[in-house]
Each structure stands twice: as C-alpha cells, then as structure tokens.
Enzyme design. Structure first.
Site, PDB file in Angstrom:
ATOM      1  N   PHE A 169       0.850  -1.187   0.000  1.00 32.13           N
ATOM      2  CA  PHE A 169       0.000   0.000   0.000  1.00 32.13           C
ATOM      3  C   PHE A 169       0.883   1.234   0.000  1.00 32.13           C
ATOM      4  CE2 PHE A 169      -4.474   1.217   0.841  1.00 32.13           C
ATOM      5  CZ  PHE A 169      -5.101   0.086   0.374  1.00 32.13           C
ATOM      6  N   GLN A 222      -8.047  14.614   3.867  1.00 28.97           N
ATOM      7  CA  GLN A 222      -7.456  13.787   2.819  1.00 28.97           C
ATOM      8  C   GLN A 222      -8.379  13.724   1.607  1.00 28.97           C
ATOM      9  OE1 GLN A 222      -6.718   9.233   3.182  1.00 28.97           O
ATOM     10  NE2 GLN A 222      -4.752  10.283   3.180  1.00 28.97           N
ATOM     11  N   HIS A 236      -8.788  11.554  -1.497  1.00 23.47           N
ATOM     12  CA  HIS A 236      -8.323  10.273  -2.022  1.00 23.47           C
ATOM     13  C   HIS A 236      -8.094  10.439  -3.521  1.00 23.47           C
ATOM     14  CE1 HIS A 236      -8.004   6.054  -2.990  1.00 23.47           C
ATOM     15  NE2 HIS A 236      -8.003   5.770  -1.704  1.00 23.47           N
ATOM     16  N   LEU A 283     -15.530   5.445  -3.869  1.00 22.05           N
ATOM     17  CA  LEU A 283     -14.116   5.146  -3.687  1.00 22.05           C
ATOM     18  C   LEU A 283     -13.639   3.969  -4.542  1.00 22.05           C
ATOM     19  CD1 LEU A 283     -11.478   5.486  -1.952  1.00 22.05           C
ATOM     20  CD2 LEU A 283     -12.476   3.822  -0.379  1.00 22.05           C
ATOM     21  N   ARG A 337      -0.997   9.594  -0.210  1.00 22.04           N
ATOM     22  CA  ARG A 337      -2.202  10.048  -0.910  1.00 22.04           C
ATOM     23  C   ARG A 337      -2.197  11.543  -1.210  1.00 22.04           C
ATOM     24  NH1 ARG A 337      -6.779   6.468   2.258  1.00 22.04           N
ATOM     25  NH2 ARG A 337      -6.216   4.508   1.270  1.00 22.04           N
ATOM     26  N   HIS A 371     -12.173  12.505   1.360  1.00 19.05           N
ATOM     27  CA  HIS A 371     -12.238  11.123   1.825  1.00 19.05           C
ATOM     28  C   HIS A 371     -12.140  10.988   3.336  1.00 19.05           C
ATOM     29  CE1 HIS A 371     -11.709   6.821   1.711  1.00 19.05           C
ATOM     30  NE2 HIS A 371     -10.486   6.867   2.186  1.00 19.05           N
TER      31      HIS A 371
END
Lengths: 231, 587
Positions: free
Chosen positions: B119, B240, B242, B252, B286, B353
């Site tokens: 990730f 944030q 995304h 999402l 991100r 997000h």
C-alpha cells in the site's frame, strides 16, 4: 421522469397510498436513489433509509417495479415508468419506504452469527488454507439488506419460525468456516420443520440478491450436511 | 422541561469500527453499555473501507512495527504525535490477530497466514523498499471487519440503540461530561442518556465537500456536539483527498488497485506519477498523488471531453487477480463508471475522503482541552476514538490502511481506560438542570420556524463553498472569501425550515440537525486552513508552498463559540524509541 411512491405516516394516514411525482432529472442522476433524493428536496416528508450510496451498507433495500433491490445500485435508465417504489414486502411498515426489520434481525441473531471456537487462541493467527478460506466466498459478503428474505414467500408466511434466506446464508457462512467448532450444535438448531425446512427452493432469494449471492445454494449445502451426518 | 432519563455505565455514540471495538471490550467486562447509532451497526461507514488494515505481521516481506512507525510519522508530514504513533504501531499485530480470532475472514497466503498486500507510503527499513503490510479480505476489508465486530457484539449481548441520533453533550457545572441528549428517530422522542463515561465514535464528515467518498451519514455529529459544548476541534484544515474516486460519482476506488499493480495514466497515456514520485510512483502518499492528479488536470493533460479526470489502468493485472483480489472494485466500476476493469481503465479524480483532524484526545482516548493547566488537560468522563478523534496519529496526512488500524487500537484503548477510570468513579454526576435545554431549543426552533430556507439548499451551498474554496490546493484570496461565505452559510443554517413536522421517522428533521453539525465542521476547516500559512501534508497553500517547521510544527485548536484559534505543540517524543526529527519528505 415519473414515479409512484408508497406513502404512509402512521400519525396522519389511516392507510397507505401511492403518491405520484413527475420530476426533472439532472444528467448526474444515474441511480434510483439519486431520483429519490431529488424528490426529497421537493417533498421533504418522503422518508427512506440510505447511507453509503454504493451498494455496500444495505440500507436502501426496497421494492422497485415489483422487484426487491437497492435504490443506490438500480440504474434509472431501463426502469419502466411510472417507477413504482414500495417498501420491502412482508415486514411491517414504520413509515413510507421504511420497514420494521426487527423480525429479520431476530432470525439473523438466532443462528449465532459469530465464530465459535473454544480452543485458547494462538499467539498469532489461526491458520486457514486459501482453499478453506475460499469456502467463505459468496457468503461473507452479505450486506443484510433483506432483499432476499422479503422476496421469499416462505418468510412471508412464517417470519417468526423460518430463519429465511439471509439468516441461513449466514448460518452456512459459519458452518463452512474451517475455524468454527460448533457444526453439530448449529445443525441441531436448524433441524426443525420450520427453521431450515420451510425453504421450498422457490429461488426468489438468489434472483433478487443485489450482491449476486445465492442463499438457495447455501441452504442446499446445509441440507447436504444434515443428510451426511445422518448416514 | 423534564425529559426521560436513562442511566448507563457507558454511552457510546457511533457503531462503526471504533464504537463496536470499544463496546465489545466494555460488554465483556460486564459494564452496562448503550451504543447509539443513526443506522443499524453494519451500515456504519467502516463498511465501505476496502484495501486493508496495516500491521507489520511480516507474512510476505520482512517487517517490524518500528518501520511502520517511521512511515506513519513521515506520512503525517511530521505533524503526528510520535507517542501515539508508537502506541498504535506497536499494537497493530495484536489487534489484527485478535480480529482474526473473532472470525474475520481475511484472505490467506499458501501457508495459511493472513494475506498482505503493498500500500502507499509503506516501506521497509525506514524508507527503503516497498513494504507489504496491508492485511486484507479481498477489497472488502472494512465490510468484513464491521460485520465481524457486530457479530462478536451479538455474542457479548451489547445493547444497541439502533436509529438513535446524539443531539448534544451534557456537561456538569464543573465541565465534566455526564452523557448525551439523544433522539429516537423512530418515535421522535428525546431522552437524556446519562453515563459515567461517554465515548464518541461518530466517524467522519467529508460530506462537507461536494465530491466525497463518504456516506450520507458522515456528517460529523460528534464534532458538532463537542464544538457546541466548548470543546475545541484540532487540525481541521487537514482533509485527505483520495486520489481515486470515481469521476462524477465520488465512490471510492481502493488504493489496493495500485497496491496490486495498477497505475494512473494521463491523456497522453503517460504514467505521470513517475515524474512526481520517482521512487514510490503510484504508491506515494495520498496527498502527493492527489496533488499530482490535480496538476495534470490543471495543465491540460486530463482525459475525456472536458479533460477533467485521469485513468486508473489495471487490465494488465489479468482477470484472475482482479476477480480474486479486487472483486468489489470491479463491481463498483461496472455499476458506477460503465467500465469493466478487466478490459478498460476507470475514470478517477481526487475526492474528499478522510478527516485527519477531530476532537483532541491523548492515546488513551481521553478528550483533552486547554482549560486550566494546559492543552493536555483531560475532560473528565469524555472519550473519543476513530475518525472523529484527533490523537493525532495521522497528522497532516493519513496513510492508507492506518484508519482501520486506528479504530481498532484506539477503540480498544479507550475502553481499557474507561474500565480503569470507572473503578475510581463509581457514581453518576448529578444531572444539571439545563441538561437538555440546548438540544430541545434546536428542535423547538425547527418546529416553529416559518419562511425559512430549504435544508438541502443550504447544505448544497456549504458543499460548493468548501469544494471551491478549500480543496486540494488552497489560495489565500479564496480562503479569505471562504471564511466570509461560510459565515453567511452558517447564518442561513440557523434559519432553515422543514415542511415536515411529523413525529415518526422524520428524516427531514434529521437532515436539518445534521446540517448544524456539518456547519461546525466546515467552519472549523475553513478558519483553520486560512490561518495556516504553510504547506504540510494534505494542506497545500499556493502562496506558501513549503513546510515551515519553525512556525508551524504545531497543532491547530479551533473554538466554535468565537471562532478563535489556539495552537499546541506536536508531541515529538515517542514512548520508548528515538524521535524521528522532521526532514524533507520525498517519495
């Protein structure tokens, strides 16, 4: 676009009625939920449940042109007009499109929807092979929207006694889990003229499931397990 | 006016991951717990989390919690509190194993251990090679987790108040918190729920923006209640965006797509992340990736007729990987973007997000606010965990998979602390005479308001204002105007009118009450963002493009009553290891 929506406020209405709405849609309105939200701006008394708007929370199950589905994943194009929107059938209506799901969740809870394993847990994870884990696919994804159980005539007749497709799908989710140790007790509970055996494989459940799951097949698997343990 | 009162040991507001993890601990400890939720627990927004939960299990590549800690500190752009980050990363493996023991259907590796995937922002050896740290159940990790926690709570006989909305915090004269007023949505009845400990786990509020991945219910109710009762909100300028929300819809698309090997393309078919983050590329943090997408669009390299989105390509992963590891993504892309990712890329844009800020707490989940002795003074009886809390483990930017970790670690920690605190505190505080006044006044205002504005209209104006004035890049003039405009919107929100005055399941009333909370969050965001004249994490100022540690290595505190700002230091000292001093942040 034309809609005909089931309305009922217990404080005001003696009985439910269908109310017609003719609304102008925006190009960004793709799903039935978008249209219902637009109607709600014009008539804030329309009540419905909704949350994630992407088909994963299970809030907005309803009956759309005679078929159960989620408003948020039902595309507007292709819906015959006027679009008839009603609450999920077979459960008491609280108001408008909102049903009382107590009975549905009582059945879900009745099958002990949690892992039972009485060994002391190891320091790390319990091991499970990818093949064993694959047994849970098509089962754990259920969102408890109740589209299946409220499309099932057996559940309509005996919502207090028949576990119903959603509950049975989850019963099998734990029967199928290699980590679960309660198979005999789980099967004992289901070995009953109603809880499991009211299923007459009408298949409405699999037909309407918005997540493409197949409760009927899970029910068959439970029946197989019952047969196997008797021989 | 008298209202019905009920007494519990603990009241938890919110039944997402944090609320249910805490509830489980408290129920199993034999306490009388009431968990309030606007929706049936499995409909909480944790359900929509996709990619995974971070823990240095080392099942795929060598790993340890200290590397995870480094990544989190760096990801936070050094605004995260390092004691809390150490606390979280050290407990990660334990809470993940615990969840597995509860029955969580994690995907598995050939050797039977929990499957892990790469990730963004996760490295080995303090910034070295990509780590493989995200524990996943396909791309439905949040769904699997939320259902597992609910199931375990069924086993523990936790008492849920389903479809109840918290209205306002009840504080005693000395400031201690002694419960909440709440509305039973089905009957329309208001009650006072009294508790020796009150835990907020009300989740996020990205519905303040026009384009959001968040559910309708994410309206910052906990923040609104806290702000109205004098509790400050921390670091609210940090939101944030995304990088990959479905263009035009907002739904999402998990970072797991890039973790599994997918990548972003501009209209020239260029893999542009190589220019912005030569080392980590599409798996940079991100904030970095969202700025890159925004720049590509701004500079005319966006895709489509309006050149307003980018493409997320994953067909090269092959049908088998997509079907096995990203089935939910495929379902979303087909339903919401008319694209089957096995054959076609997904159109995406940066989408609001996650809220890094929130109700200030320490790492035991105790709410802290400057009162007499300093900014870390505990508000007795009040706890917060999960997205609504600012511990702060995410600082200026949260790493993907750290939110599911956050809710487990701090849901549990808050419960452990509550159990300890209640032993010292066996009695309920006497209820102040005006306990329900604030909430009842808001309801009375709504019932009597005439010639007011439609709630949906005011909400839409707020969302547009936030989107235009406080987005991925922030401009000084826009922020100044934004503060003014939000002030106007806040005034309008006090005069909204609902036509529906009915009692039973009145969702118009709920939406009006939610707007009060959204406004608190939006106002806090705009004011805090206007004041912070630097760029850090997700807060990117056009006029101050650099991070400024001399002036701004500090947390913002926003006070609603006079829209005043205060600041408090970042806790740079971890619990046991050496501090990670701020340094240039590159990926």
């Amino acid at each position: 676009m034309n809609f005909s929506i089931y309305r009922f406020d217990p404080d005001k209405d003696e009985k439910p009625y269908m109310k017609d709405y003719d609304i102008e849609l925006e190009p960004t309105d793709r799903m039935l939920l978008d249209a219902l939200e637009r109607i709600k701006i014009l008539d804030d008394s329309l009540s419905l449940r909704r949350s994630c708007r992407e088909g994963v929370c299970g809030s907005d199950g309803m009956n759309i042109n005679g078929r159960n589905g989620l408003a948020c994943t039902t595309p507007l194009p292709g819906l015959k007009e006027p679009v008839e929107v009603r609450p999920l059938p077979g459960l008491p209506v609280i108001r408008d499109l909102i049903v009382d799901m107590t009975q549905f969740f009582r059945q879900y809870h009745s099958i002990k929807p949690y892992l039972i394993n009485n060994d002391p847990p190891p320091e790390t994870e319990r091991l499970q092979s990818p093949e064993e884990r694959a047994q849970l696919d098509g089962l754990y994804e259920c969102i408890l929207c109740a589209c299946c159980s409220t499309a099932c005539p057996s559940f309509w007749w005996n919502p207090d006694k028949f576990v119903g497709p959603a509950g049975l799908l989850q019963a099998y989710r734990f029967l199928a889990d290699s980590r679960d140790q309660a198979t005999p007790e789980r099967l004992d509970y289901l070995e009953d003229p109603y809880r499991l055996f009211r299923c007459h494989t009408i298949m409405n459940c699999a037909d309407v499931c918005p997540k493409d799951l197949n409760p009927a097949s899970a029910i068959e698997s439970i029946k197989d397990m019952m047969v196997k343990r008797t021989v | 006016m008298t209202i019905i009162k009920r007494k519990f040991d603990v009241v938890i507001v919110g039944a997402g991951g944090a609320g249910m993890r805490a509830a489980l601990q408290l129920s199993e400890a034999g306490l009388k717990v009431a968990v309030l939720s606007k929706v049936f627990p499995t409909r909480s927004h944790t359900v929509a989390a996709q990619g995974g939960i971070a823990a240095a299990l080392g099942n795929v590549t060598e790993d340890n919690w200290h590397w995870h800690m480094y990544d989190t500190v760096k990801g936070s752009d050094y605004l995260g509190d390092q004691d809390a980050i150490e606390f979280m990363c050290r407990q990660a493996s334990e809470v993940v194993y615990e969840l597995e023991h509860y029955g969580m259907p994690f995907d598995r590796l050939e050797n039977g251990k929990i499957y892990q995937r790469p990730f963004g922002g996760q490295s080995q050896n303090f910034g070295g090679a990509q780590a493989t740290r995200s524990c996943a159940a396909a791309d439905r990790t949040g769904h699997a987790m939320l259902h597992t926690l609910y199931q375990r709570n069924v086993r523990a006989y936790t008492q849920f108040f389903v479809e109840w909305m918290g209205l306002d915090l009840i504080r005693a004269e000395d400031g201690d918190v002694c419960g909440v007023t709440a509305l039973d949505i089905e009957t329309g009845e208001v009650m006072a729920l009294l508790a020796r400990a009150t835990l907020f786990a009300t989740g996020g509020a990205a519905r303040i923006f026009n384009a959001s991945t968040n559910a309708f219910i994410n309206t910052g109710d906990g923040l609104g209640m806290a702000a109205r009762s004098g509790i400050p909100l921390e670091d609210m300028e940090f939101w944030q965006f995304h990088p990959t929300g479905v263009h035009g819809v907002g739904v999402l698309i998990s970072e797991a797509v890039r973790g599994e090997g997918g990548y972003l393309l501009n209209k020239d078919g260029e893999r542009f992340m190589e220019r912005y983050a030569p080392h980590a590329k599409d798996l940079a943090s991100r904030d970095v990736v969202s700025r890159a997408l925004t720049m590509e669009i701004k500079e005319g390299r966006g895709c489509g007729r309006d050149a307003d989105h980018l493409l997320l390509k994953l067909d090269h992963l092959g049908a088998d990987v997509i079907r096995a590891r990203l089935p939910g993504i495929r379902e979303i892309a087909m339903k919401f973007a008319n694209a089957d990712p096995i054959h076609a890329p997904i159109p995406v844009v940066p989408t609001a997000h996650y809220m890094m800020g929130g109700i200030p707490t320490n790492f035991w989940g105790q709410v802290v606010a400057p009162y007499k002795t300093g900014p870390e003074e505990v508000v007795q009886g009040f706890y917060a965990a999960g997205e609504c809390a600012c511990v702060s483990v995410h600082g200026g930017n949260r790493l993907g998979t750290n939110s599911l970790l956050d809710i487990l670690v701090f849901g549990r920690a808050a419960a452990v602390k509550i159990i300890e605190d209640l032993k010292k505190n066996p009695h309920h505080k006497p209820l102040p005479g005006d306990a329900a006044d604030k909430a009842l006044a808001r309801l009375a205002r709504l019932d009597s308001q005439k010639d007011g504005e439609n709630v949906a209209q005011v909400t839409a104006t707020m969302r547009k204002t936030m989107q235009a004035h406080c987005g991925v890049f922030r401009f000084p003039d826009m922020l100044r105007q934004g503060v003014e405009k939000m002030g106007e919107v806040a005034k309008r929100a006090r005069q909204t009118e609902i036509k529906d005055k009915s009692r039973v399941f009145n969702t118009a009333r709920i939406e009006a009450l939610e707007l009060d909370n959204l406004i608190e969050v939006a106002m806090a965001t705009m004011v805090s963002a206007e004041a912070r004249t630097e760029s850090r994490g997700a807060h990117a100022r056009d006029d101050f493009p650099q991070r400024d540690d001399d002036k701004w290595l500090k947390h913002t505190l926003y006070f609603s009553e006079d829209r005043r700002l205060d600041y408090k230091p970042v806790r740079l000292k971890p619990l046991t290891v050496e501090s990670f001093p701020p340094k240039a942040r590159t990926y």
